[in-house]
Motif scaffolding. Structure first.
Motif, PDB file in Angstrom:
ATOM      1  N   LYS A   1       0.838  -1.194   0.000  1.00 31.19           N
ATOM      2  CA  LYS A   1       0.000   0.000   0.000  1.00 31.19           C
ATOM      3  C   LYS A   1       0.878   1.250   0.000  1.00 31.19           C
ATOM      4  N   LYS A   2       0.223   2.396   0.075  1.00 28.99           N
ATOM      5  CA  LYS A   2       0.895   3.693   0.112  1.00 28.99           C
ATOM      6  C   LYS A   2       1.744   3.936  -1.128  1.00 28.99           C
ATOM      7  N   SER A   3       1.282   3.456  -2.253  1.00 32.21           N
ATOM      8  CA  SER A   3       1.977   3.701  -3.507  1.00 32.21           C
ATOM      9  C   SER A   3       1.024   4.400  -4.461  1.00 32.21           C
ATOM     10  N   ARG A   4       1.422   5.582  -4.916  1.00 31.09           N
ATOM     11  CA  ARG A   4       0.608   6.324  -5.873  1.00 31.09           C
ATOM     12  C   ARG A   4       1.448   6.654  -7.104  1.00 31.09           C
ATOM     13  N   ARG A   5       0.771   6.861  -8.203  1.00 27.35           N
ATOM     14  CA  ARG A   5       1.499   7.230  -9.414  1.00 27.35           C
ATOM     15  C   ARG A   5       1.978   8.675  -9.318  1.00 27.35           C
ATOM     16  N   THR A   6       3.075   8.967  -9.971  1.00 28.28           N
ATOM     17  CA  THR A   6       3.585  10.328 -10.061  1.00 28.28           C
ATOM     18  C   THR A   6       3.606  10.759 -11.518  1.00 28.28           C
ATOM     19  N   ARG A   7       3.615  12.075 -11.735  1.00 27.02           N
ATOM     20  CA  ARG A   7       3.655  12.647 -13.077  1.00 27.02           C
ATOM     21  C   ARG A   7       4.849  13.588 -13.181  1.00 27.02           C
ATOM     22  N   LEU A   8       5.618  13.426 -14.223  1.00 27.29           N
ATOM     23  CA  LEU A   8       6.725  14.338 -14.498  1.00 27.29           C
ATOM     24  C   LEU A   8       6.498  14.969 -15.863  1.00 27.29           C
ATOM     25  N   ARG A   9       6.245  16.273 -15.879  1.00 27.70           N
ATOM     26  CA  ARG A   9       6.134  17.011 -17.137  1.00 27.70           C
ATOM     27  C   ARG A   9       7.482  17.630 -17.463  1.00 27.70           C
ATOM     28  N   TRP A  10       7.864  17.559 -18.724  1.00 30.60           N
ATOM     29  CA  TRP A  10       9.146  18.144 -19.107  1.00 30.60           C
ATOM     30  C   TRP A  10       9.034  18.931 -20.402  1.00 30.60           C
ATOM     31  N   ALA A  11       9.864  19.954 -20.496  1.00 28.60           N
ATOM     32  CA  ALA A  11       9.968  20.764 -21.705  1.00 28.60           C
ATOM     33  C   ALA A  11      11.440  21.052 -21.932  1.00 28.60           C
ATOM     34  N   ALA A  12      11.907  20.790 -23.140  1.00 29.65           N
ATOM     35  CA  ALA A  12      13.318  20.992 -23.473  1.00 29.65           C
ATOM     36  C   ALA A  12      13.421  21.958 -24.647  1.00 29.65           C
ATOM     37  N   LEU A  13      14.103  23.070 -24.426  1.00 27.74           N
ATOM     38  CA  LEU A  13      14.326  24.068 -25.460  1.00 27.74           C
ATOM     39  C   LEU A  13      15.703  23.857 -26.072  1.00 27.74           C
ATOM     40  N   SER A  14      15.796  23.992 -27.384  1.00 29.92           N
ATOM     41  CA  SER A  14      17.082  23.825 -28.061  1.00 29.92           C
ATOM     42  C   SER A  14      17.922  25.073 -27.877  1.00 29.92           C
ATOM     43  N   ALA A  15      19.199  24.867 -27.570  1.00 29.22           N
ATOM     44  CA  ALA A  15      20.134  25.963 -27.380  1.00 29.22           C
ATOM     45  C   ALA A  15      21.095  26.003 -28.563  1.00 29.22           C
ATOM     46  N   PRO A  16      21.691  27.163 -28.847  1.00 34.88           N
ATOM     47  CA  PRO A  16      22.666  27.249 -29.931  1.00 34.88           C
ATOM     48  C   PRO A  16      23.845  26.313 -29.678  1.00 34.88           C
TER      49      PRO A  16
ATOM     50  N   ILE B   1      19.677  22.131 -16.662  1.00 31.06           N
ATOM     51  CA  ILE B   1      18.345  22.148 -16.065  1.00 31.06           C
ATOM     52  C   ILE B   1      18.059  23.575 -15.626  1.00 31.06           C
ATOM     53  N   GLN B   2      17.060  24.185 -16.230  1.00 39.76           N
ATOM     54  CA  GLN B   2      16.715  25.560 -15.890  1.00 39.76           C
ATOM     55  C   GLN B   2      15.841  25.627 -14.649  1.00 39.76           C
ATOM     56  N   ARG B   3      14.993  24.607 -14.484  1.00 41.37           N
ATOM     57  CA  ARG B   3      14.096  24.622 -13.323  1.00 41.37           C
ATOM     58  C   ARG B   3      13.567  23.226 -13.071  1.00 41.37           C
ATOM     59  N   PHE B   4      13.552  22.811 -11.799  1.00 41.55           N
ATOM     60  CA  PHE B   4      12.931  21.555 -11.394  1.00 41.55           C
ATOM     61  C   PHE B   4      12.060  21.851 -10.192  1.00 41.55           C
ATOM     62  N   THR B   5      10.785  21.466 -10.282  1.00 39.11           N
ATOM     63  CA  THR B   5       9.862  21.788  -9.191  1.00 39.11           C
ATOM     64  C   THR B   5       9.071  20.561  -8.773  1.00 39.11           C
ATOM     65  N   LEU B   6       8.768  20.503  -7.477  1.00 41.09           N
ATOM     66  CA  LEU B   6       7.846  19.527  -6.923  1.00 41.09           C
ATOM     67  C   LEU B   6       6.529  20.254  -6.723  1.00 41.09           C
ATOM     68  N   GLY B   7       5.561  19.966  -7.586  1.00 43.59           N
ATOM     69  CA  GLY B   7       4.289  20.667  -7.533  1.00 43.59           C
ATOM     70  C   GLY B   7       3.336  20.058  -6.527  1.00 43.59           C
ATOM     71  N   GLU B   8       2.103  20.532  -6.546  1.00 45.74           N
ATOM     72  CA  GLU B   8       1.092  20.011  -5.638  1.00 45.74           C
ATOM     73  C   GLU B   8       0.764  18.564  -5.987  1.00 45.74           C
ATOM     74  N   GLY B   9       0.444  17.788  -4.969  1.00 48.70           N
ATOM     75  CA  GLY B   9       0.116  16.384  -5.197  1.00 48.70           C
ATOM     76  C   GLY B   9       1.322  15.615  -5.690  1.00 48.70           C
ATOM     77  N   ASP B  10       1.161  14.932  -6.806  1.00 46.57           N
ATOM     78  CA  ASP B  10       2.235  14.076  -7.311  1.00 46.57           C
ATOM     79  C   ASP B  10       2.800  14.584  -8.627  1.00 46.57           C
ATOM     80  N   LEU B  11       2.702  15.881  -8.872  1.00 47.07           N
ATOM     81  CA  LEU B  11       3.210  16.475 -10.108  1.00 47.07           C
ATOM     82  C   LEU B  11       4.609  17.043  -9.903  1.00 47.07           C
ATOM     83  N   ARG B  12       5.505  16.720 -10.840  1.00 47.29           N
ATOM     84  CA  ARG B  12       6.825  17.331 -10.894  1.00 47.29           C
ATOM     85  C   ARG B  12       6.978  17.945 -12.280  1.00 47.29           C
ATOM     86  N   THR B  13       7.729  19.038 -12.389  1.00 45.62           N
ATOM     87  CA  THR B  13       8.007  19.641 -13.684  1.00 45.62           C
ATOM     88  C   THR B  13       9.492  19.922 -13.810  1.00 45.62           C
TER      89      THR B  13
END
Length: 324
Positions: free
Chosen positions: A173-188, A195-207
């Motif tokens: 028990k005590k296992s929930r799914r997590t979500r990781l959203r990512w966006a990658a911009l191309s650099a010259p 890594i420009q930003r890593f956040t632990l959002g509300e609930g089980d969302l990470r970005t």
């Protein structure tokens, strides 16, 4: 999956990874893992047994024609296909990923579907793409009717979780799914990945917002983010399992807390086991802040200490025929 020659360079790639425990009392072996992830008849599941058991499905495509989320509310219509795939680690942890790449601009009118099908995982804007605003819009999450990568990844996850191979017996028990959203911009050309930003959002969302060298394959970024998501899920799940119970020296209570972590999760910690080596340096950033492995090692040592203490306090068993 690769795009045809002559396709414009992508300036943005985005995705979402869902991670969860497989609802099976026993972990799947290599053959069963391949059967679970067999999404297409024309491509086989890739299975690796070193350094741990890992299965990767072939990619499938989901056609999209909708608005793209943007941070400033700009109206951007995109048309194309989103790539979707699944992985299974040690027959125990299931992940699904939906992702795409996009160029800086596209045609003024929608093209025939054949054009988009020839460019798998490629989404074209009608007009100019505001890449910075689109990256932040994807990370924030869109409104109804806008492109929702999590919904696409969840569709595959739901399909796999209903597979007849699974007995639907969650091992702990005590296992929930997590979500990781990512966006990658191309650099010259020149700057390395960052890594420009890593956040632990509300609930089980990470970005996570990334910058990668121009020409970096989106599938490589997807693999890196799957690795991030796997280890974030492991850390999150073990912390939940042990929350408030690790300090107890009462054997039944302590063993109830420790057993799932030891039996099912502790051996899965293996950052950088796979993936594009040119991006693996990004793990160094997460090792410093928020300090993935440092926290994992601290928890692992506490578990070892607790087990040693329990062993010390346990009544000594007397072999048959021996007196005390």
């Amino acid at each position: 999956m690769t795009a045809p020659p002559g396709t414009a360079s992508a300036v943005l790639s985005c995705g979402e990874v869902l991670t969860c425990i497989l609802p099976s009392q026993q972990p799947l072996d290599a053959e069963s893992a391949a059967a679970l992830l067999s999404l297409r008849t024309d491509e086989r599941v890739l299975v690796s047994e070193r350094p741990n058991l890992y299965a990767l499905s072939p990619e499938t495509l989901t056609g999209v024609d909708c608005a793209l989320p943007t941070a400033n509310g700009a109206k951007v219509r995109v048309v194309g296909t989103v790539a979707v795939r699944a992985t299974l680690t040690e027959g125990r942890v299931l992940q699904t990923t939906a992702y795409f790449r996009a160029p800086a601009d596209g045609p003024d009118r929608r093209r025939a579907w054949g054009h988009y099908l020839m460019r798998p995982g490629w989404v074209e804007p009608l007009g100019r793409l505001p890449e910075q605003e689109a990256a932040d819009g994807i990370l924030r999450g869109g409104r109804p009717g806008e492109l929702d990568l999590g919904l696409i990844a969840d569709g595959l996850l739901t399909q796999l979780l209903r597979h007849p191979l699974l007995d639907q017996a969650v091992p702990f028990k005590k296992s929930r799914r997590t979500r990781l959203r990512w966006a990658a911009l191309s650099a010259p050309a020149g700057p390395g990945p960052s890594i420009q930003r890593f956040t632990l959002g509300e609930g089980d969302l990470r970005t996570i917002r990334l910058s990668v060298p121009d020409g970096t394959r989106p599938v490589a970024v997807a693999g890196l983010c799957e690795d991030f998501a796997l280890h974030d899920w492991l850390l999150t799940t073990v912390v939940r399992l042990l929350d408030g119970r690790l300090g107890s020296v009462e054997a039944p209570t302590a063993l109830t807390a420790l057993r799932p972590a030891v039996e099912h999760l502790m051996h899965l910690w293996m950052p950088r086991a796979r993936g594009d080596r040119t991006l693996s340096t990004l793990w160094d950033v997460l090792e410093q802040e928020p300090g993935f492995t440092r926290q994992w090692q601290s928890i692992s040592q506490r578990i070892r200490d607790q087990l040693a203490l329990l062993n010390t306090l346990a009544p000594r068993r007397v072999p048959t025929g021996e007196t005390t």
